[in-house]
Enzyme design. Sequence first.
Site, mmCIF file in Angstrom:
data_model
loop_
_atom_site.group_PDB
_atom_site.id
_atom_site.type_symbol
_atom_site.label_atom_id
_atom_site.label_comp_id
_atom_site.label_asym_id
_atom_site.label_seq_id
_atom_site.Cartn_x
_atom_site.Cartn_y
_atom_site.Cartn_z
ATOM 1 N N GLN A 128 39.284 37.397 31.795
ATOM 2 C CA GLN A 128 40.337 38.385 31.648
ATOM 3 C C GLN A 128 39.749 39.750 31.902
ATOM 4 O O GLN A 128 38.787 40.152 31.236
ATOM 5 C CB GLN A 128 40.883 38.332 30.226
ATOM 6 C CG GLN A 128 41.689 39.549 29.861
ATOM 7 C CD GLN A 128 43.046 39.199 29.309
ATOM 8 O OE1 GLN A 128 43.244 38.114 28.789
ATOM 9 N NE2 GLN A 128 43.979 40.101 29.434
ATOM 10 N N THR A 178 40.607 43.991 33.017
ATOM 11 C CA THR A 178 41.557 45.028 32.676
ATOM 12 C C THR A 178 42.846 44.871 33.479
ATOM 13 O O THR A 178 43.924 45.133 32.989
ATOM 14 C CB THR A 178 40.933 46.410 32.964
ATOM 15 O OG1 THR A 178 39.600 46.392 32.461
ATOM 16 C CG2 THR A 178 41.715 47.520 32.316
ATOM 17 N N SER A 190 43.500 42.042 35.482
ATOM 18 C CA SER A 190 43.693 40.716 36.058
ATOM 19 C C SER A 190 43.419 39.619 35.045
ATOM 20 O O SER A 190 42.762 39.840 34.031
ATOM 21 C CB SER A 190 42.720 40.546 37.220
ATOM 22 O OG SER A 190 41.395 40.536 36.720
ATOM 23 N N VAL A 219 41.832 35.654 35.359
ATOM 24 C CA VAL A 219 41.136 34.835 36.348
ATOM 25 C C VAL A 219 41.210 33.372 35.916
ATOM 26 O O VAL A 219 40.994 33.056 34.739
ATOM 27 C CB VAL A 219 39.666 35.288 36.509
ATOM 28 C CG1 VAL A 219 38.975 34.472 37.591
ATOM 29 C CG2 VAL A 219 39.605 36.772 36.874
ATOM 30 N N ASP A 267 30.702 49.697 39.353
ATOM 31 C CA ASP A 267 30.843 49.030 38.049
ATOM 32 C C ASP A 267 29.846 47.876 37.932
ATOM 33 O O ASP A 267 30.199 46.758 37.550
ATOM 34 C CB ASP A 267 32.276 48.534 37.839
ATOM 35 C CG ASP A 267 32.563 48.244 36.359
ATOM 36 O OD1 ASP A 267 31.773 48.699 35.494
ATOM 37 O OD2 ASP A 267 33.564 47.578 36.064
HETATM 38 N N1 LIG Z 1 34.545 33.888 41.408
HETATM 39 C C1 LIG Z 1 34.575 33.740 40.076
HETATM 40 N N2 LIG Z 1 34.152 32.593 39.527
HETATM 41 C C2 LIG Z 1 34.173 32.429 38.200
HETATM 42 N N3 LIG Z 1 34.588 33.359 37.322
HETATM 43 C C3 LIG Z 1 35.026 34.519 37.803
HETATM 44 C C4 LIG Z 1 35.046 34.781 39.202
HETATM 45 N N4 LIG Z 1 35.524 36.021 39.393
HETATM 46 C C5 LIG Z 1 35.777 36.528 38.179
HETATM 47 N N5 LIG Z 1 35.486 35.639 37.208
HETATM 48 C C6 LIG Z 1 35.604 35.829 35.763
HETATM 49 O O1 LIG Z 1 36.705 36.648 35.457
HETATM 50 C C7 LIG Z 1 36.288 37.847 34.777
HETATM 51 C C8 LIG Z 1 37.175 38.999 35.223
HETATM 52 O O2 LIG Z 1 37.080 39.147 36.627
HETATM 53 P P1 LIG Z 1 36.950 40.571 37.312
HETATM 54 O O3 LIG Z 1 35.785 41.265 36.667
HETATM 55 O O4 LIG Z 1 36.914 40.423 38.766
HETATM 56 O O5 LIG Z 1 38.339 41.225 36.871
HETATM 57 P P2 LIG Z 1 38.695 42.705 36.455
HETATM 58 O O6 LIG Z 1 40.143 42.726 36.057
HETATM 59 O O7 LIG Z 1 38.345 43.641 37.524
HETATM 60 O O8 LIG Z 1 37.733 42.879 35.217
HETATM 61 P P3 LIG Z 1 37.172 44.158 34.482
HETATM 62 O O9 LIG Z 1 38.277 44.756 33.715
HETATM 63 O O10 LIG Z 1 36.102 43.560 33.572
HETATM 64 O O11 LIG Z 1 36.594 45.067 35.485
HETATM 65 C C9 LIG Z 1 34.796 37.991 35.141
HETATM 66 O O12 LIG Z 1 34.063 38.674 34.168
HETATM 67 C C10 LIG Z 1 34.360 36.534 35.268
HETATM 68 O O13 LIG Z 1 33.980 35.997 34.024
#
Ligand SMILES: Nc1ncnc2c1ncn2[C@@H]1O[C@H](COP(=O)(O)OP(=O)(O)OP(=O)(O)O)[C@@H](O)[C@H]1O
Length: 562
Positions: free
Chosen positions: A119, A121, A123, A125, A235
């Site tokens: 999870q 901010t 999205s 996943v 980041d």
């Molecule tokens: N390709 C992947 N394979 C497995 N897990 C993933 C993958 N991409 C993302 N995740 C998981 O999902 C989490 C959130 O993904 P991501 O950091 O891309 O989203 P975000 O909304 O930008 O997050 P943040 O708010 O932390 O910046 C990651 O910390 C990771 O644990």
Amino acid sequence: MGCVQGKGRAASASPSPRASHVARAEAGPTNADVVKKENGAGGAVEAVAGEEAPPQQPKKERRRQAKPDPRQGSFSNRARGEQVAAGWPPWLAAVAGEAINGWSPRRADTFEKIDKIGQGTYSNVYKARDTKSGNIVALKKVRFDNLEPESVRFMAREILILRRLDHPNVVKLEGLVTSRMSCSLYLVFKYMEHDLAGLAASPDIKFTEPQVKCYMHQLLSGLEHCHTRGVLHRDIKGSNLLLDNTGTLNIADFGLASFFDPNHKQPMTSRVVTLWYRPPELLLGATDYGVGVDLWSAGCILAELLAGKPIMPGRTEVEQLHKIFKLCGSPSEEYWKKSKLPHATIFKPQQPYKRCIAQTFKDFPPSALQLIETLLAIDPADRKTATDALRSDFFTTEPYACDPASLPQYPPSKEMDAKRRDEEARRLRAAGRSNAEGPKKTRTRERPRAVPAPEANAELQVNIDRRRLITHANAKSKSEKFPPPHQDGALGFPLGSSHHIEPPFDGDPADTSFSTVFPYQKGTAPVTTWSGPLVDSAQAANGKRKKKSGRSSKQPSTARVR
Ligand SMILES: Nc1ncnc2c1ncn2[C@@H]1O[C@H](COP(=O)(O)OP(=O)(O)OP(=O)(O)O)[C@@H](O)[C@H]1O
């Protein structure tokens, strides 16, 4: 939002054959395509779609793009129409035409959802199975609450950046899932079993020097690629460094990344990078920065891997700067003068702080210490480049980095897994079983969490507002057909810390949270207070102590920078 799943004519595979052509055409930034357009004071972000010309378009069309509508980017109406006909939703084609150019959307029903794995901010996943290839993938669902064009442009920027990058240590965007009638979008990535934050926080895992070198080599190689392609990640932190079971590290989460061109500098926001990994120039309000911001974060990670715990876990921006000055010394007079940093007058300490990295990390291997000294230089120019770091003694002297394939296969250790273990342990304690088998069996230690890049997209008011409302779901583990994006609602709890403590900046005797000597051995890391609030630096400097208040702690700075 009234969207219904349509019978969007979606092509079977993405990227389409043309996509690889596009990827090739995008190799390397040019002056024209490296156009970082973050918003100006209080303004909206310029159209990301205008950041690069679509490759190999007919001359006539290129001429028409000479005067692009700034809101719509340089994409032609005809091209947008074609994209909608190909199955892309009109809202996406309207503002993100460049980002999806040459690709076709994958249909949501060609994936089977397995579990929620992350999870962020912006999205959620999910782990999912691609029923066409049989591969396990990660689907990052980007939330669009009401399809504001600005949010869509931000997401488009992430896609454009991901498509520009092609390196074994950078996460690869394999496709996009949506449909003509959908209100949301999934980004498809290869599934990665771990993240470095999860492994580093595991009490059972201690990295050897060759293993640390292996991870750092991959991180710096990925960064070198990003920087030579004109991309700043902005980041870098352990939870954004994904690892698979072959030991390969991928830099992920380009949601805050930005195009940059050192020869044609555009002001950028300083409100990026997760607090513990944020360099001093950003805390001091720099809007003219470069690769040094990512190198600082890489230095924090190197020291963290060797020390076994985060080295500068600040709770607020003020405290973070204080920790930096205490460890790395305060900037020299020359740097204060040269840098002209916006918050210099507020934050310049009356007495300079002496640098004490060498004493603090005296047990670290000398070549590691040398590299940390470089990466954690106060003046970003002294951090040099990722290429320089890769050539440093740290990598060229024994013991050498191990082969990624020789790294152990770890049990699940993602932040999400660790969070679940923490929650389970807490639940058991609350149930009064803390003295029985609970804590022993779960064998967990609560992990502190770094304050995410504050107003991650400080530029974007709608995203800040959304952060107050972000919710999360209890993940289900059963395998099920992946729902169409529009049926997959976000659930949960409002984000943000409720704590709001602002330590005094200078000479604070109360600041005992920072141990000044780190043994080179992972000990039992203390349970650290987590995410602090994000405070406005100016308010903090005025010494205003705020009461515990979720809302105020999440108030964005009103000052915006391009
Ligand atoms: N390709 C992947 N394979 C497995 N897990 C993933 C993958 N991409 C993302 N995740 C998981 O999902 C989490 C959130 O993904 P991501 O950091 O891309 O989203 P975000 O909304 O930008 O997050 P943040 O708010 O932390 O910046 C990651 O910390 C990771 O644990």
